[in-house]
Write a protein that holds these residues in place. Structure first.
Motif, PDB file in Angstrom:
ATOM      1  N   PRO A 148      13.156  -7.478  -6.064  1.00 14.17           N
ATOM      2  CA  PRO A 148      12.843  -6.039  -6.011  1.00 14.17           C
ATOM      3  C   PRO A 148      11.677  -5.653  -6.904  1.00 14.17           C
ATOM      4  N   ALA A 149      11.534  -6.329  -8.052  1.00 12.50           N
ATOM      5  CA  ALA A 149      10.380  -6.053  -8.910  1.00 12.50           C
ATOM      6  C   ALA A 149       9.088  -6.399  -8.186  1.00 12.50           C
ATOM      7  N   CYS A 150       9.100  -7.507  -7.443  1.00 10.88           N
ATOM      8  CA  CYS A 150       7.927  -7.907  -6.673  1.00 10.88           C
ATOM      9  C   CYS A 150       7.636  -6.906  -5.559  1.00 10.88           C
ATOM     10  N   TRP A 151       8.666  -6.466  -4.859  1.00  7.27           N
ATOM     11  CA  TRP A 151       8.451  -5.494  -3.778  1.00  7.27           C
ATOM     12  C   TRP A 151       7.855  -4.193  -4.310  1.00  7.27           C
ATOM     13  N   LEU A 152       8.372  -3.741  -5.449  1.00  7.81           N
ATOM     14  CA  LEU A 152       7.834  -2.505  -6.040  1.00  7.81           C
ATOM     15  C   LEU A 152       6.382  -2.693  -6.462  1.00  7.81           C
ATOM     16  N   LEU A 153       6.073  -3.851  -7.037  1.00  8.05           N
ATOM     17  CA  LEU A 153       4.693  -4.113  -7.441  1.00  8.05           C
ATOM     18  C   LEU A 153       3.772  -4.173  -6.221  1.00  8.05           C
ATOM     19  N   VAL A 154       4.233  -4.795  -5.151  1.00 10.26           N
ATOM     20  CA  VAL A 154       3.437  -4.868  -3.923  1.00 10.26           C
ATOM     21  C   VAL A 154       3.172  -3.468  -3.379  1.00 10.26           C
ATOM     22  N   ALA A 155       4.199  -2.624  -3.368  1.00  7.90           N
ATOM     23  CA  ALA A 155       4.022  -1.258  -2.880  1.00  7.90           C
ATOM     24  C   ALA A 155       3.017  -0.497  -3.729  1.00  7.90           C
TER      25      ALA A 155
END
Length: 409
Positions: A189-196
């Motif tokens: 989820p940290a990666c998804w938020l960073l990607v967004a």
């Protein structure tokens, strides 16, 4: 430095395969099918019982001791008996060679061909990657998954022509990473938020990224339902998190792993697998709350163990192994820091985006293993990420070759 020719990445993959296979064959001729570490034996038990009895279980009857993907990969090899151990190790050399290819292509797309050569050579000659290819542990397959996940995340952010494929790759590699190592579940989820946040069109990217948690949930549901059927509990991850936390934070903890406490606590004998895990998690958290200063002291010890320049195992703390490991680790750490500074001072948005995605798992797993057990093995999947970050020091200058840093189709 001369620009390497197109297709040079394949030569690096071949060299990586030769190095790793050579080490595996050498160890096979000198040590046979024996295992050096208890976790290797545990993974082989899970695969063997799956083939022989049709159920994922250890010799002592644990049914959710580890996540299922790695034992499933080992199962066809376990069907071959002791020879299957060699086949499994050779299979891991393919994963290692593929990781070198991903590192090369990622550095090529983001930083240019010269940086790709540096990243590929560093990943190819990684002494830890070569050593762990012979061990039936999750480090080698997880390295490939982590690199592929970062590559897909970056291409989704920076490659307008690869949005759908990169998004699917990000979702699938994330689910596979969680099914391999439960420690990855908070990184995702940290990666998804960073990607967004990094995506140039955030409003349109955020809804599309919802595919990632959906795929992760769909991947974990069969595992959770299976555990409900055989254990009576919805264990969505392994029933080992509490054990590991107590190993890292219990009154006996010293930063390393020693699970002798399982025999020293007779009250655990009457508990089921999941209940025991939860009881140990509660005891560990209570210990942490009672002595927060000790938590910080242990964290510093674990940090030093994880990023020790020389291996923590006594057998490899001297001689050539210690020297090569120390030199390689120091080179990557210094190069990675230099690459981060150089990229931050530049104007190439794509390069800065990749640096953020590379350093997120490095920081995340470092912090995680400052709470849980610290060991050099837990940084093994991070080394190729550091190799790509270090290679960015050879990124073409902004004015001369900005086009060289653009994603390639």
């Amino acid at each position: 430095m001369k620009t390497p020719p197109a297709g040079f990445g394949w030569w690096l993959c071949g060299a990586a395969l030769a190095l790793r296979a050579g080490w595996v064959v050498y160890r096979w001729t000198t040590h046979g099918s024996g295992f050096d570490y208890p976790d290797e034996d545990l993974h082989w038990q899970l695969a063997t019982h799956l083939v022989r009895d049709g159920i994922l279980a250890t010799d002592d009857g644990r049914l959710a001791a580890r996540m299922p993907l790695y034992p499933l990969l080992l199962a066809p090899c376990a069907a071959l008996g002791s020879t299957g151990v060699l086949v499994a190790r050779l299979m891991q050399t393919l994963f290692g060679a593929a990781s070198v290819g991903v590192a090369y292509r990622l550095a090529d797309a983001a930083f240019g061909r010269r940086a790709a050569l540096a990243a590929g050579v560093l990943a190819c000659c990684d002494p830890f990657g070569i050593f762990f290819a012979n061990l039936l542990l999750t480090e080698v397959p997880f390295t490939l998954l982590a690199l592929s996940l970062v590559a897909c995340a970056w291409r989704f952010v920076a490659g307008p022509g690869a949005g759908r494929g990169a998004l699917i790759g990000l979702a699938v590699t994330g689910a596979a990473a969680a099914l391999t190592r439960p420690s990855a579940v908070l990184w995702l989820p940290a990666c998804w938020l960073l990607v967004a946040w990094l995506h140039p069109r955030r409003r349109s990217a955020a809804p599309r990224l919802l595919l990632c948690p959906v795929v992760l949930g769909l991947a974990l549901v069969p595992w959770g339902l299976r555990n409900r059927a055989v254990l009576g509990e919805y264990a969505w991850l392994s029933a080992n998190g509490g054990v590991t936390l107590y190993d890292a934070q219990g009154p006996q903890a010293d930063g390393s792993s020693n699970q002798a406490f399982l025999q020293a606590l007779p009250e655990l004998a009457t508990l089921g697998e999941v209940a025991r895990d939860r009881a140990l998690a509660r005891l560990a958290i209570a210990q942490m709350r009672a002595d927060p200063a000790r938590v910080l002291q242990l964290a510093s010890t674990k940090f030093l163990r994880t990023w020790s320049l020389i291996p923590n195992v006594t057998e490899y703390r001297t001689g050539a192994a210690a020297f090569v490991g120390a030199a390689y680790t120091a080179l990557l750490l210094l190069g990675g820091a230099a690459g981060l500074v150089r990229t931050a001072r530049g104007t190439q948005a794509n390069a800065r985006q990749l640096q953020a995605l590379l350093w997120l798992p490095i920081v995340y797993f470092t912090l995680l293993h400052s709470v849980y057990v610290g060991s050099v093995r837990y940084r093994v999947p991070l080394m190729p990420l550091l190799a790509v970050a270090a290679a960015s020091t050879l990124c073409p200058s902004d004015k001369r070759a900005f086009a060289a840093s653009q994603p390639k189709s």
